[in-house]
Design a protein around this motif. Sequence first.
Motif, PDB file in Angstrom:
ATOM      1  N   THR A 279       0.933  -1.078   0.033  1.00 39.01           N
ATOM      2  CA  THR A 279      -0.126  -0.036  -0.109  1.00 39.01           C
ATOM      3  C   THR A 279       1.102   1.031  -0.056  1.00 39.01           C
ATOM      4  N   ILE A 280       0.816   1.878  -1.141  1.00 37.54           N
ATOM      5  CA  ILE A 280       1.851   2.841  -1.642  1.00 37.54           C
ATOM      6  C   ILE A 280       1.223   4.319  -1.693  1.00 37.54           C
ATOM      7  N   TYR A 281       1.527   5.503  -1.096  1.00 37.83           N
ATOM      8  CA  TYR A 281       0.887   6.750  -1.202  1.00 37.83           C
ATOM      9  C   TYR A 281       0.971   6.971  -2.884  1.00 37.83           C
ATOM     10  N   ASP A 282      -0.378   7.229  -3.390  1.00 39.31           N
ATOM     11  CA  ASP A 282      -0.345   7.708  -4.616  1.00 39.31           C
ATOM     12  C   ASP A 282      -1.018   8.966  -4.906  1.00 39.31           C
ATOM     13  N   SER A 283      -0.409   9.929  -4.418  1.00 40.37           N
ATOM     14  CA  SER A 283      -0.862  11.489  -4.760  1.00 40.37           C
ATOM     15  C   SER A 283      -0.892  11.629  -6.274  1.00 40.37           C
ATOM     16  N   PHE A 284       0.182  11.091  -6.871  1.00 41.15           N
ATOM     17  CA  PHE A 284       0.052  11.156  -8.465  1.00 41.15           C
ATOM     18  C   PHE A 284       0.717   9.871  -8.957  1.00 41.15           C
ATOM     19  N   THR A 285       0.133   9.684 -10.202  1.00 44.13           N
ATOM     20  CA  THR A 285       0.819   8.291 -10.721  1.00 44.13           C
ATOM     21  C   THR A 285       2.420   8.162 -10.569  1.00 44.13           C
ATOM     22  N   ILE A 286       3.052   9.253 -10.904  1.00 43.95           N
ATOM     23  CA  ILE A 286       4.710   9.347 -10.593  1.00 43.95           C
ATOM     24  C   ILE A 286       4.983   9.178  -9.344  1.00 43.95           C
ATOM     25  N   THR A 287       4.312   9.310  -8.563  1.00 43.62           N
ATOM     26  CA  THR A 287       4.494   9.137  -6.911  1.00 43.62           C
ATOM     27  C   THR A 287       4.845   7.633  -6.597  1.00 43.62           C
ATOM     28  N   VAL A 288       3.859   6.558  -7.339  1.00 38.24           N
ATOM     29  CA  VAL A 288       3.827   5.329  -7.087  1.00 38.24           C
ATOM     30  C   VAL A 288       5.237   4.784  -7.912  1.00 38.24           C
ATOM     31  N   LEU A 289       5.229   5.348  -9.127  1.00 40.35           N
ATOM     32  CA  LEU A 289       6.579   4.582  -9.943  1.00 40.35           C
ATOM     33  C   LEU A 289       7.945   5.136  -9.123  1.00 40.35           C
ATOM     34  N   ALA A 362       2.766  -7.552   4.143  1.00 34.45           N
ATOM     35  CA  ALA A 362       2.346  -6.241   3.550  1.00 34.45           C
ATOM     36  C   ALA A 362       3.449  -5.279   3.828  1.00 34.45           C
ATOM     37  N   LEU A 363       3.702  -4.419   2.850  1.00 34.13           N
ATOM     38  CA  LEU A 363       4.794  -3.178   2.986  1.00 34.13           C
ATOM     39  C   LEU A 363       3.488  -1.986   2.718  1.00 34.13           C
ATOM     40  N   ALA A 364       3.739  -0.948   3.772  1.00 36.59           N
ATOM     41  CA  ALA A 364       2.812   0.171   3.798  1.00 36.59           C
ATOM     42  C   ALA A 364       3.819   1.386   3.770  1.00 36.59           C
ATOM     43  N   HIS A 365       3.783   2.243   2.672  1.00 37.77           N
ATOM     44  CA  HIS A 365       4.719   3.413   2.711  1.00 37.77           C
ATOM     45  C   HIS A 365       4.214   4.757   2.429  1.00 37.77           C
ATOM     46  N   GLY A 368       4.939  12.334   2.641  1.00 34.44           N
ATOM     47  CA  GLY A 368       4.432  13.357   3.113  1.00 34.44           C
ATOM     48  C   GLY A 368       5.106  14.673   2.551  1.00 34.44           C
ATOM     49  N   GLY A 369       4.297  15.889   2.088  1.00 33.15           N
ATOM     50  CA  GLY A 369       4.966  17.013   1.656  1.00 33.15           C
ATOM     51  C   GLY A 369       5.115  16.931   0.055  1.00 33.15           C
ATOM     52  N   THR A 370       6.200  17.320  -0.492  1.00 35.97           N
ATOM     53  CA  THR A 370       6.322  17.666  -2.122  1.00 35.97           C
ATOM     54  C   THR A 370       7.647  17.130  -2.644  1.00 35.97           C
ATOM     55  N   LEU A 371       7.540  15.954  -3.417  1.00 36.02           N
ATOM     56  CA  LEU A 371       8.757  15.570  -4.021  1.00 36.02           C
ATOM     57  C   LEU A 371       9.346  16.474  -4.776  1.00 36.02           C
ATOM     58  N   GLY A 372      10.832  16.479  -4.882  1.00 33.00           N
ATOM     59  CA  GLY A 372      11.509  17.598  -5.601  1.00 33.00           C
ATOM     60  C   GLY A 372      11.721  18.827  -4.674  1.00 33.00           C
ATOM     61  N   VAL A 373      11.154  18.981  -3.593  1.00 35.68           N
ATOM     62  CA  VAL A 373      11.210  20.202  -2.817  1.00 35.68           C
ATOM     63  C   VAL A 373      11.702  19.988  -1.231  1.00 35.68           C
ATOM     64  N   ALA A 374      10.752  19.270  -0.585  1.00 32.51           N
ATOM     65  CA  ALA A 374      10.862  18.841   0.763  1.00 32.51           C
ATOM     66  C   ALA A 374       9.882  18.018   1.107  1.00 32.51           C
ATOM     67  N   HIS A 375      10.285  16.477   1.599  1.00 28.28           N
ATOM     68  CA  HIS A 375       9.235  15.388   1.979  1.00 28.28           C
ATOM     69  C   HIS A 375       9.727  14.452   2.979  1.00 28.28           C
ATOM     70  N   SER A 376       8.670  13.845   3.562  1.00 27.98           N
ATOM     71  CA  SER A 376       8.993  12.606   4.421  1.00 27.98           C
ATOM     72  C   SER A 376       8.538  11.282   3.912  1.00 27.98           C
ATOM     73  N   GLY A 377       9.233  10.468   4.390  1.00 25.11           N
ATOM     74  CA  GLY A 377       8.745   8.941   3.774  1.00 25.11           C
ATOM     75  C   GLY A 377       8.739   8.118   5.300  1.00 25.11           C
ATOM     76  N   ALA A 378       7.688   7.163   5.242  1.00 28.80           N
ATOM     77  CA  ALA A 378       7.332   6.391   6.384  1.00 28.80           C
ATOM     78  C   ALA A 378       7.352   5.066   5.873  1.00 28.80           C
ATOM     79  N   THR A 379       7.832   4.064   6.253  1.00 24.79           N
ATOM     80  CA  THR A 379       7.681   2.737   5.674  1.00 24.79           C
ATOM     81  C   THR A 379       7.540   1.764   6.879  1.00 24.79           C
ATOM     82  N   LEU A 380       6.437   0.665   6.722  1.00 24.31           N
ATOM     83  CA  LEU A 380       6.224  -0.376   7.788  1.00 24.31           C
ATOM     84  C   LEU A 380       6.090  -1.601   6.846  1.00 24.31           C
ATOM     85  N   VAL A 381       6.542  -2.679   7.612  1.00 23.35           N
ATOM     86  CA  VAL A 381       6.512  -4.140   7.151  1.00 23.35           C
ATOM     87  C   VAL A 381       5.560  -4.607   8.158  1.00 23.35           C
ATOM     88  N   LEU A 382       4.693  -5.364   7.863  1.00 27.18           N
ATOM     89  CA  LEU A 382       3.602  -5.794   8.664  1.00 27.18           C
ATOM     90  C   LEU A 382       3.415  -7.364   8.169  1.00 27.18           C
TER      91      LEU A 382
END
Length: 385
Positions: A279-289, A362-365, A368-382
């Motif tokens: 389950t991956i954050y899909d704010s835009f299709t490029i975010t997923v890729l 499952a992996l959840a990622h 937060g924020g904006t790719l290319g400017v400043a953003h956060s990432g958080a990942t869980l393995v469940l």
Amino acid sequence: MTLSGKIALAGVYEHPTRWAPDKTEFQIMAESAKGALADCGLELRDVDGLFAASMSMGAMGIVSLAEYLDLRPRHLDGTNIGGSSFVAHVSHAAAAIHAGLCEVALILYGSTAASNALAIGTGLGGGRDAGASFVTPYGMTTVGSYALVAQRHMHAYGTTSEQLAEIAVTMRRHAGLNPAAKMRKPITVADVLESRMISRPLHLLDCCIISDGGGAIVVTSAERARDLKKRPVHLLGCGEAVCHQELGAPDLLSIAAKQSGAQAFRMAGVSHDDVDLCTIYDSFTITVLVTLENLGFCKPGEGGAFVSGGRIGLGGALPLNPDGGGLSSNHPGMRGIFLVIEAVKQLRGECGERQVADARIALAHGTGGTLGVAHSGATLVLARA
């Protein structure tokens, strides 16, 4: 350090609303709290740790929420790192439980982004950061920043709009199997490419929807979860990271998921081949890729081919966002909590037509924020207990 067998996600609840002009954020949170506690057989009086964030909660927002819920927690966490906040809250709750700071952690989110006509993605990407005046002096939008990432990927690796469109089509196909999803009408690659251009090369259907919504997660020790109502899901590994522009030209294609994902896999002691769904954050299709590449599921530049040919669909090698994701199910501003809720429900085998067969890990990622400017990432393995 391994968390395997020590921390459990015991209860989850996704608020069914996608449009709630008659509700407040706190009301959605309260109703979600009631649902998640009922899901695992606990009551509000059992909660001694409160974790929350929202689009509008300020510095004292977590305190106001505790008052609204009539809670007297002995541990509070109002961390807000954008859409990944609630993925991070799970690891923060695990650390607090492990340290003895609380026993039952309640994680909450609520939003009325759609009914408040909040412009998500088209507003200025700098947010409230004072430094944004220097980073984006001419008003770079959020979608504009993601469009730059997409353009860079296309230039460097030959990725196509058709490949990005496959992501949107797959998410819509999954949403068609989710009765709660906002957008369920099937779409084709041609539909995506013919939808109006928002910020080249991203079309309207490359962008997440806007909805109201909310949810809740209950985290406790594995020992306590054994006696609760539902089969628990164990937290195996977690990681957090941040990317920012530092000094000089940023690498648009290297994102926080690279660091947070590596940490989560290392802690969990599993490999990419062990993961049954993401389950991956899909704010835009490029975010997923770019997230799939940075998490290590494929090499840099291979994301376009990786998401094609049904690989990320139900029945494929790596099913992605079986609920329909932010592109089709819901996106009330900050979507991270739904990534965790869907992963837990999948590992319990509760998802009906969209269920991933025999899902064990499952992996959840969250991003937060904006790719290319400043953003956060958080990942869980469940993992299924």
